[in-house]
Design an enzyme around this catalytic site. Structure first.
Site, PDB file in Angstrom:
ATOM      1  N   PRO A 188      21.590   3.136  29.261  1.00 18.07           N
ATOM      2  CA  PRO A 188      21.663   3.117  30.696  1.00 18.07           C
ATOM      3  C   PRO A 188      21.229   1.602  30.958  1.00 18.07           C
ATOM      4  CG  PRO A 188      20.733   5.140  29.902  1.00 18.07           C
ATOM      5  CD  PRO A 188      20.626   4.325  28.647  1.00 18.07           C
ATOM      6  N   LEU A 189      22.397   0.792  31.475  1.00 14.09           N
ATOM      7  CA  LEU A 189      21.857  -0.488  31.864  1.00 14.09           C
ATOM      8  C   LEU A 189      22.071  -0.499  33.145  1.00 14.09           C
ATOM      9  CD1 LEU A 189      21.770  -3.379  30.629  1.00 14.09           C
ATOM     10  CD2 LEU A 189      24.036  -3.730  30.538  1.00 14.09           C
ATOM     11  N   SER A 190      20.869  -0.868  33.841  1.00 17.43           N
ATOM     12  CA  SER A 190      20.703  -0.865  35.457  1.00 17.43           C
ATOM     13  C   SER A 190      20.985  -2.270  35.988  1.00 17.43           C
ATOM     14  CB  SER A 190      19.652  -0.348  35.769  1.00 17.43           C
ATOM     15  OG  SER A 190      18.082  -1.125  35.320  1.00 17.43           O
ATOM     16  N   GLY A 191      20.942  -3.239  35.163  1.00 14.12           N
ATOM     17  CA  GLY A 191      20.886  -4.639  35.727  1.00 14.12           C
ATOM     18  C   GLY A 191      19.392  -5.267  36.210  1.00 14.12           C
ATOM     19  N   GLY A 192      18.397  -4.621  35.544  1.00 10.55           N
ATOM     20  CA  GLY A 192      17.275  -4.955  35.726  1.00 10.55           C
ATOM     21  C   GLY A 192      16.415  -5.471  34.454  1.00 10.55           C
ATOM     22  N   LYS A 235      -9.232   3.261  -2.734  1.00 11.00           N
ATOM     23  CA  LYS A 235      -9.620   2.650  -1.180  1.00 11.00           C
ATOM     24  C   LYS A 235     -11.045   2.910  -0.684  1.00 11.00           C
ATOM     25  CE  LYS A 235      -7.378   0.929   3.015  1.00 11.00           C
ATOM     26  NZ  LYS A 235      -6.558   1.182   3.696  1.00 11.00           N
ATOM     27  N   ASP A 250      14.252  -4.399  32.589  1.00  7.30           N
ATOM     28  CA  ASP A 250      13.838  -3.784  31.388  1.00  7.30           C
ATOM     29  C   ASP A 250      14.958  -3.189  30.499  1.00  7.30           C
ATOM     30  OD1 ASP A 250      10.935  -3.665  32.264  1.00  7.30           O
ATOM     31  OD2 ASP A 250      11.269  -2.090  33.508  1.00  7.30           O
ATOM     32  N   SER A 251      15.811  -2.694  31.109  1.00  2.86           N
ATOM     33  CA  SER A 251      17.113  -2.330  30.612  1.00  2.86           C
ATOM     34  C   SER A 251      17.663  -3.705  29.935  1.00  2.86           C
ATOM     35  CB  SER A 251      18.095  -1.609  31.324  1.00  2.86           C
ATOM     36  OG  SER A 251      18.450  -2.364  32.192  1.00  2.86           O
ATOM     37  N   GLU A 266       0.956  -1.179   0.036  1.00  2.00           N
ATOM     38  CA  GLU A 266      -0.077  -0.058  -0.186  1.00  2.00           C
ATOM     39  C   GLU A 266       0.854   1.370  -0.013  1.00  2.00           C
ATOM     40  OE1 GLU A 266      -3.850   1.623   2.645  1.00  2.00           O
ATOM     41  OE2 GLU A 266      -2.674   0.191   3.123  1.00  2.00           O
ATOM     42  N   CYS A 309      -5.702  -3.445   2.117  1.00  2.00           N
ATOM     43  CA  CYS A 309      -5.424  -3.420   3.483  1.00  2.00           C
ATOM     44  C   CYS A 309      -6.565  -3.867   4.306  1.00  2.00           C
ATOM     45  CB  CYS A 309      -4.986  -2.306   3.893  1.00  2.00           C
ATOM     46  SG  CYS A 309      -3.784  -2.725   5.543  1.00  2.00           S
TER      47      CYS A 309
END
Length: 705
Positions: A345-349, A118, A351-352, A45, A179
């Site tokens: 920014p890698l926090s160790g959780g 369309k 999500d990151s 499309e 579509c």
């Protein structure tokens, strides 16, 4: 006796307003189709200008440049002797339409065969087609469209049929859908099938959402399962310039069977497919206007007719979709923004770490594509890393070139999160830094103290709730400033050119409640997980442990989610996300779906949840959770106006403006709504007490007998 025809459908990675690139990819797809002997080529499309032009559709430039591209297509020797079906916007009688243009570059009197506007628009969720286009409402009606001069000069024709019509070749009949028309209960293919159309085509711009692919496949199958015929489906692929990712899935169905499948996720800019089929006895349509063309799709060699072989469609798991969809989206964004990589920014959780794993998955896909001989990917990788001779040999090695991670520690950070972040960075191969932010935080608080003569304290040190929250926010916002500083100058400090895109890592549940600091390190350039729930992210990390052998994720998954913005207690984290929010992530996923998909306000959400959660919570406890959510949601709704653009992966995404259209100034007390909930709780408690009394009374009477 039937005839054999060869048809081609494709998925193209088009880009809004990239007319040069879009033209090149269209021509490449036609070239591939002809190489396979196809006589008809279907594209996605609005492929000429790109689907995501948005308010650029209002500009006359977009219409002009689309016709200029169409002219080049009609003039090109590549398009000779094949019917080409392309998409572009067209203005007819001062009304703007989303159209398909079918043309045949051959020595015929009318090369432009027909224009089909369309009729049923996509106008919900992430789609706003009614903002830019009008639907063609004249069913089975056709008008004359006067072609612009730049087309007349090439084709020699003044007008072309415009409207709800079908194309009749010498040996078959082709009908067009677009579509959303396939998703409508009154799809055009129904009447076309009854009228005798044999070949149905659908040019689409259908975006990826988790767990959505099977709906699309079932719709395509059902289009021919009753009346028979062949159905060609083409779709866009890649990041068209916005939050959504178009996931391809070009396919062919015959008589209700899928016989050819295109990849759902791919780094190829052009993915073509062809399909040969046996044609049944043909009958002309009864009510649709026929546009006849002196051209055959069949070759005339009908002695050996192949039969179609159904295939089993491979559906990716949600974990695989998270690994592939956002990764392809990130790659498109990186190569087209002409930046040198990402910073996270890698926090160790969870999500990151999920964002980091998606970047790692992207590097895996890139290495596989290069190993498979994809020259375009190799060229793009070399441009990103700034080395014309570079060739990636391993995802970990490539990750070190284009991905920088940093752990931003404060006095409130624990050794556990620091080691977890470092362990994951080592396994994926990112360039990792440890940055201490205490000096910056103390500097900012020092400025405040000089001006006011006051120094705020955390709650554990005797401070108020307002002081405690402000001190947390200062740390979070300092991390954002430092993330952008290192993204802009980190490569410069290492003697390398270019800058980095900052990646965010706030999940969909945190966005719903506003559980993040406005303008903290969740304020990034793009966020690949902003539309994904914490529950799905945990499942994704388990998948990464097995798929990529990232064993560092095991410790990350077992740790409780925490922001680490309050002081530690005996060196241990005392602050957890779920305690701060007052809701578990699994509860938030249920609430989020009810809020957006089921369109529930506070009272209707309460009414549904007292049944859903009846085995775990009392009506009073459900009421407390519902009211707590809506207070948090309405207090923090303003944050969504500035949230980082996120990959759209869920139909309950709270993404402001583009998908979730709601105010950001609320009466946070919800007095009328909460009173209705309280009345219902009281009523149910009264009924419960009444039942208990009746049971007790019955028992006494029974004992007297």
């Amino acid at each position: 006796m039937g005839r054999k025809v060869t048809l081609a459908t494709c998925s193209l990675n088009q880009w809004a307003l990239d007319f040069d690139g879009n033209l090149e990819r269209i021509l490449k797809s036609i070239e591939i189709a002809k190489a396979h002997g196809a006589k008809y080529r279907l594209g996605p499309e609005l492929e000429i200008c790109g689907y995501g032009c948005a308010d650029h559709f209002y500009e006359s430039d977009t219409l002009l440049h689309s016709f200029q591209v169409l002219r080049k297509l009609v003039e090109s020797p590549i398009t000779q002797d094949i019917i080409c079906d392309v998409g572009m916007p067209i203005m007819h009688h001062n009304v703007r339409y989303n159209c398909r243009v079918l043309f045949l570059n051959r020595y015929v009197s009318t090369p432009i065969l027909l224009i089909r506007p369309k009729m049923l628009m996509a106008n919900s969720g992430v789609y706003r087609e009614m903002r830019w286009f009008s639907p063609w409402k004249q069913s089975r009606q056709v008008e004359e469209y006067f072609l612009p001069r730049i087309i007349q000069e090439v084709t020699g024709q003044d007008t072309v049929p415009f409207g709800d019509c079908v194309l009749s070749t010498k040996d078959t009949c082709i009908g067009t859908e677009m579509c959303a028309e396939l998703w409508n209960p009154n799809s055009p293919h129904i009447q076309m099938g009854l009228d005798g159309v044999e070949i149905f085509t659908n040019s689409s711009a259908s975006h990826h959402e988790l767990r959505k692919a099977d709906q699309r496949v079932n719709l395509v199958k059902s289009a021919t399962i009753k009346s028979g015929g062949i159905y060609l489906y083409a779709n866009l692929r890649g990041c068209d310039g916005d939050r959504v990712y178009y996931d391809g899935c070009a396919m062919v169905a015959i008589n209700g069977d899928i016989v050819a499948q295109g990849a759902q996720f791919s780094l190829n800019d052009v993915v073509g497919m062809d399909m040969k089929r046996t044609r049944p006895v043909f009958s002309f349509p009864l009510s649709h206007t026929l546009v006849k063309v002196d051209f055959s799709l069949s070759s005339g060699d009908d002695i050996h007719l192949p039969t179609h072989q159904p295939i089993t469609w491979h559906f990716n798991s949600p974990e695989e979709e998270i690994s592939l969809g956002p990764a392809c989206w990130l790659w498109d964004y990186l190569r087209r923004s002409e930046q040198a990589g990402f910073l996270l920014p890698l926090s160790g959780g969870v999500d990151s770490s999920s964002t980091a794993c998606i970047v790692h998955s992207m590097c895996v896909l890139l290495c596989q594509a290069v190993e498979g001989g994809n020259s375009q990917v190799l060229e793009d990788v070399r441009r990103v890393v700034g080395d014309d001779s570079y060739r990636p040999e391993h995802p970990r090695e490539l990750c070190g070139h284009i991905f920088t991670t940093c752990y931003m520690a404060s006095e409130n950070s624990s050794e556990d999160t620091c080691s977890r972040a470092k362990g994951l960075a080592n396994q994926i191969g990112s360039t990792h830094m440890n940055i201490n932010i205490d000096m910056a935080v103390k500097g900012i608080l020092g400025i405040f103290s000089v001006v006011t003569g006051r120094w705020p304290q955390f709650r554990v040190n005797g401070g108020s709730h307002r002081e405690n929250l402000a001190l947390q926010n200062v740390q979070a916002r300092v991390r954002m400033v430092l993330a952008y500083l290192f993204a802009q100058l980190g490569l410069w400090a290492r003697g390398k050119p270019g800058g980095l895109l900052v990646l965010g890592s706030a999940n969909v549940d945190e966005s719903l409640t506003g559980y993040f600091t406005k303008y903290d390190c969740s304020s990034a350039d793009i966020n690949p997980i902003g539309g994904i729930s914490k529950t799905d992210l945990k499942s994704f990390l388990l998948y990464c442990v097995e798929q990529f052998q990232l064993t560092a994720l095991t410790g990350i998954l077992s740790a409780p989610p925490t922001a680490e913005l309050e002081p530690l207690t005996d060196g241990q984290v005392s602050q957890t996300d779920e305690a701060d929010m007052g809701l578990t992530y699994s509860e938030l996923s249920v609430i989020g779906r009810l809020r957006k998909i089921s369109k529930c306000g506070p009272f209707s959400m309460f009414c549904k949840l007292i049944h859903t959660w009846k085995d775990a919570l009392s009506p009073a406890e459900v009421a407390q959770k519902v009211k707590h959510f809506f207070r948090m949601y309405s207090v923090n709704r303003h944050k969504m106006t500035t949230v980082t653009p996120s990959y759209h992966a869920e139909s309950y995404s709270p993404d402001d403006n583009r998908f979730d259209l709601r105010p950001f100034l609320y009466n946070t007390r919800w007095t009328w709504q909460f009173r209705c909930i309280d009345n219902q709780v009281a009523l149910r408690q009264g009924l419960h007490c009444h039942r208990i009394l009746r049971l007790n009374g019955g028992g006494r009477r029974g004992s007297q007998i």
